[in-house]
Design a protein around this motif. Structure first.
Motif, PDB file in Angstrom:
ATOM      1  N   ALA A 169       0.688  -1.185  -0.054  1.00 18.73           N
ATOM      2  CA  ALA A 169      -0.223  -0.028  -0.079  1.00 18.73           C
ATOM      3  C   ALA A 169       0.904   1.217   0.020  1.00 18.73           C
ATOM      4  N   LEU A 170       1.987   1.316   0.649  1.00 14.35           N
ATOM      5  CA  LEU A 170       2.759   2.417   0.676  1.00 14.35           C
ATOM      6  C   LEU A 170       3.317   2.509  -0.562  1.00 14.35           C
ATOM      7  N   ALA A 171       3.821   1.470  -1.109  1.00  9.31           N
ATOM      8  CA  ALA A 171       4.656   1.611  -2.438  1.00  9.31           C
ATOM      9  C   ALA A 171       3.597   2.303  -3.667  1.00  9.31           C
ATOM     10  N   GLN A 172       2.072   1.968  -3.452  1.00 10.29           N
ATOM     11  CA  GLN A 172       1.161   2.644  -4.490  1.00 10.29           C
ATOM     12  C   GLN A 172       0.729   3.796  -3.914  1.00 10.29           C
ATOM     13  N   GLY A 173       1.451   4.421  -2.926  1.00  8.96           N
ATOM     14  CA  GLY A 173       0.990   5.765  -2.337  1.00  8.96           C
ATOM     15  C   GLY A 173      -0.114   5.910  -1.655  1.00  8.96           C
ATOM     16  N   PRO A 175      -2.644   5.371   1.801  1.00  8.61           N
ATOM     17  CA  PRO A 175      -2.433   5.866   3.157  1.00  8.61           C
ATOM     18  C   PRO A 175      -1.865   4.760   4.128  1.00  8.61           C
ATOM     19  N   ASP A 176      -1.017   4.932   5.160  1.00 10.06           N
ATOM     20  CA  ASP A 176      -0.493   3.754   6.067  1.00 10.06           C
ATOM     21  C   ASP A 176      -1.700   3.513   7.196  1.00 10.06           C
ATOM     22  N   ALA A 177      -2.509   2.538   7.030  1.00 14.31           N
ATOM     23  CA  ALA A 177      -3.592   2.348   7.950  1.00 14.31           C
ATOM     24  C   ALA A 177      -2.956   1.848   9.248  1.00 14.31           C
ATOM     25  N   LEU A 178      -1.513   1.526   9.448  1.00 12.84           N
ATOM     26  CA  LEU A 178      -1.218   0.953  10.741  1.00 12.84           C
ATOM     27  C   LEU A 178      -0.601   2.215  11.456  1.00 12.84           C
ATOM     28  N   SER A 179      -0.881   3.304  10.818  1.00 12.42           N
ATOM     29  CA  SER A 179      -0.034   4.394  11.647  1.00 12.42           C
ATOM     30  C   SER A 179      -1.162   5.055  12.687  1.00 12.42           C
ATOM     31  N   ASP A 219      -9.773   4.457   6.258  1.00 16.44           N
ATOM     32  CA  ASP A 219     -10.566   5.612   6.261  1.00 16.44           C
ATOM     33  C   ASP A 219     -10.140   6.796   7.116  1.00 16.44           C
ATOM     34  N   LEU A 220      -9.929   6.509   8.275  1.00 10.08           N
ATOM     35  CA  LEU A 220      -9.036   7.279   9.125  1.00 10.08           C
ATOM     36  C   LEU A 220      -7.697   7.798   8.964  1.00 10.08           C
ATOM     37  N   ALA A 221      -7.096   6.734   8.403  1.00  6.56           N
ATOM     38  CA  ALA A 221      -5.583   6.894   8.013  1.00  6.56           C
ATOM     39  C   ALA A 221      -5.692   7.936   6.908  1.00  6.56           C
ATOM     40  N   ALA A 222      -6.693   7.827   5.701  1.00  2.00           N
ATOM     41  CA  ALA A 222      -6.646   8.803   4.560  1.00  2.00           C
ATOM     42  C   ALA A 222      -6.935  10.127   5.019  1.00  2.00           C
ATOM     43  N   GLY A 223      -7.833  10.212   6.053  1.00  2.00           N
ATOM     44  CA  GLY A 223      -8.348  11.461   6.411  1.00  2.00           C
ATOM     45  C   GLY A 223      -7.286  12.232   7.327  1.00  2.00           C
ATOM     46  N   GLN A 224      -6.090  11.316   7.953  1.00  2.00           N
ATOM     47  CA  GLN A 224      -5.169  12.249   8.665  1.00  2.00           C
ATOM     48  C   GLN A 224      -3.955  12.334   7.835  1.00  2.00           C
ATOM     49  N   GLN A 225      -3.806  11.843   6.417  1.00  2.00           N
ATOM     50  CA  GLN A 225      -2.801  11.863   5.653  1.00  2.00           C
ATOM     51  C   GLN A 225      -2.288  13.350   5.418  1.00  2.00           C
ATOM     52  N   PRO A 226      -3.233  14.137   4.835  1.00  2.00           N
ATOM     53  CA  PRO A 226      -2.793  15.521   4.570  1.00  2.00           C
ATOM     54  C   PRO A 226      -2.182  16.081   5.667  1.00  2.00           C
ATOM     55  N   ALA A 227      -2.793  15.972   6.854  1.00  2.00           N
ATOM     56  CA  ALA A 227      -2.114  16.595   8.241  1.00  2.00           C
ATOM     57  C   ALA A 227      -0.775  16.214   8.788  1.00  2.00           C
ATOM     58  N   THR A 228      -0.527  14.964   8.505  1.00  2.00           N
ATOM     59  CA  THR A 228       0.835  14.492   8.660  1.00  2.00           C
ATOM     60  C   THR A 228       1.944  14.517   7.428  1.00  2.00           C
TER      61      THR A 228
END
Length: 229
Positions: A169-173, A175-179, A219-228
């Motif tokens: 998933a990280l290689a495809q760009g 979000p990192d769900a496990l974060s 979904d939660l990781a995708a929502g936080q991706q722009p902030a991080t």
């Protein structure tokens, strides 16, 4: 200790505990011979913390029993063990192909540490060069990418599916769900999601790890991706 040092130690002990004093010349000679036989390999003092007089005074101060040679020998053996436990053999300066000289230097260093004539050598920690400021190190890290070779990572993928899915998933760009923490199975950040099975009475029967995270965690990781980012 030689006989003169043993005699000095017995005189010191006699001042602290008169019970050890022998007034008969024969008894005094036997006492000196006994203590020398048992403490002949124990030094009176070393440059780094050992003193037989301190060990004797400590016993007389804390124990109601008359001091024996073993009450000096035991602290000495503890002193030796503690120093050797802290010692890390340094690399000998001799030719490593000369096994006799190599072994002799190692034995000599250990003996010096154990007898208190040298300080223990501790393993040096890597304290510099970890920030990647060296351009050559940066180029090497970019070339390698990971401490695990790609072939080994591919071979390990079937045995750790959750990590393999995360890396893909990280290689495809994506979000990192496990974060983030999963709100469904309550898996903590860095841990894979788990498949909860419930019994008829509502209790959990199993929590097998999932190869892919729960959709809500994605979904939660995708929502936080722009902030991080």
């Amino acid at each position: 200790m030689d006989r003169r040092e043993i005699a000095a130690l017995l005189a010191y002990i006699g001042r602290l505990d008169p019970r050890t004093i022998r007034t008969d010349p024969g008894e005094a000679g036997d006492q000196l011979a006994q203590w020398h036989e048992l403490l002949g390999d124990v030094p009176m003092a070393t440059p780094y913390g050992w003193d037989a007089r301190i060990a004797a005074r400590q016993h007389i101060r804390l124990s109601p029993y008359q001091i024996l040679p073993a009450d000096v020998a035991r602290p000495w053996e503890s002193y030796r063990r503690e120093r050797l436990a802290r010692h890390c053999d340094p690399t000998p300066a001799v030719d490593p192909d000369d096994q006799s000289a190599w072994r002799a230097e190692l034995v000599g260093t250990r003996r010096a540490v154990a007898t208190g004539t040298a300080q223990p050598v501790q393993a040096r920690a890597i304290t510099t060069g970890l920030d990647g400021s060296d351009p050559r190190l940066k180029a090497r890290l970019q070339e390698v990418g990971s401490c695990i070779p790609p072939a080994a990572r591919t071979a390990l993928a079937p045995y750790r599916p959750a990590r393999a899915a995360r890396e893909a998933a990280l290689a495809q760009g994506m979000p990192d769900a496990l974060s983030v923490r999963c709100g469904w199975c309550l898996a903590q950040p860095g841990e894979p999601c788990r498949r909860r099975r419930t019994a008829p009475d509502g209790t959990a029967r199993g929590t097998a790890p999932r190869a892919t995270p729960h959709p809500g965690r994605l979904d939660l990781a995708a929502g936080q991706q722009p902030a991080t980012a």
